[in-house]
Design a protein around this motif. Structure first.
Motif, short mmCIF file in Angstrom:
data_model
loop_
_atom_site.label_atom_id
_atom_site.label_comp_id
_atom_site.label_asym_id
_atom_site.label_seq_id
_atom_site.Cartn_x
_atom_site.Cartn_y
_atom_site.Cartn_z
N ARG A 20 20.50 31.67 22.98
CA ARG A 20 20.10 32.91 22.31
C ARG A 20 21.07 33.26 21.19
O ARG A 20 20.66 33.62 20.08
N ILE A 21 22.36 33.13 21.45
CA ILE A 21 23.37 33.41 20.42
C ILE A 21 23.20 32.48 19.23
O ILE A 21 23.18 32.91 18.08
N LEU A 22 23.06 31.20 19.50
CA LEU A 22 22.92 30.23 18.42
C LEU A 22 21.64 30.46 17.63
O LEU A 22 21.65 30.50 16.40
N ASN A 23 20.53 30.63 18.32
CA ASN A 23 19.24 30.76 17.63
C ASN A 23 19.09 32.11 16.93
O ASN A 23 18.57 32.17 15.83
N ASP A 24 19.54 33.18 17.56
CA ASP A 24 19.36 34.51 16.97
C ASP A 24 20.38 34.81 15.89
O ASP A 24 20.04 35.26 14.80
N ASN A 25 21.64 34.57 16.19
CA ASN A 25 22.70 34.98 15.27
C ASN A 25 23.08 33.93 14.24
O ASN A 25 23.52 34.28 13.16
N VAL A 52 27.67 24.19 13.66
CA VAL A 52 27.34 25.55 14.12
C VAL A 52 28.10 25.86 15.40
O VAL A 52 28.69 26.94 15.54
N LEU A 53 28.12 24.93 16.33
CA LEU A 53 28.84 25.13 17.60
C LEU A 53 30.35 25.24 17.37
O LEU A 53 31.02 26.09 17.96
N ALA A 54 30.88 24.39 16.51
CA ALA A 54 32.32 24.45 16.22
C ALA A 54 32.69 25.78 15.60
O ALA A 54 33.72 26.38 15.96
N ASP A 55 31.86 26.28 14.69
CA ASP A 55 32.12 27.58 14.09
C ASP A 55 32.10 28.68 15.15
O ASP A 55 32.96 29.55 15.16
#
Length: 82
Positions: A20-25, A52-55
């Motif tokens: 949810r965090i990755l997809n929404d934000n 994206v995950l590293a950030d």
């Protein structure tokens, strides 16, 4: 356990919360199944999602991808001129 799973658990996030965090934000389209496959090592994390995950986790892409043995915090991209 993969580094991604370790990072997620260290932030006390469920897989659904991270998705949810990755997809929404972060404006990505990572599915729950994809995250599960990454966490069990069934499929490798591709470069763009790794960025994206590293950030999000404030680590290097190399750490997410397994190239670095240690959890190196990302270096600031802008350096002072001196």
């Amino acid at each position: 356990m993969t580094r991604l799973k370790e990072l997620r658990q260290a932030k006390k996030l469920t897989q659904q919360e991270l998705i949810r965090i990755l997809n929404d934000n972060l404006k990505t389209s990572i599915s729950l199944r994809t995250l599960q496959n990454w966490e069990v090592g069934k499929t490798p994390v591709k470069t763009l999602p790794a960025k994206v995950l590293a950030d999000y986790f404030d680590v290097s892409v190399e750490y997410i991808l397994g190239y670095d043995e240690f959890n190196f915090v990302k270096q600031n991209k802008s350096r002072s001129s001196g």
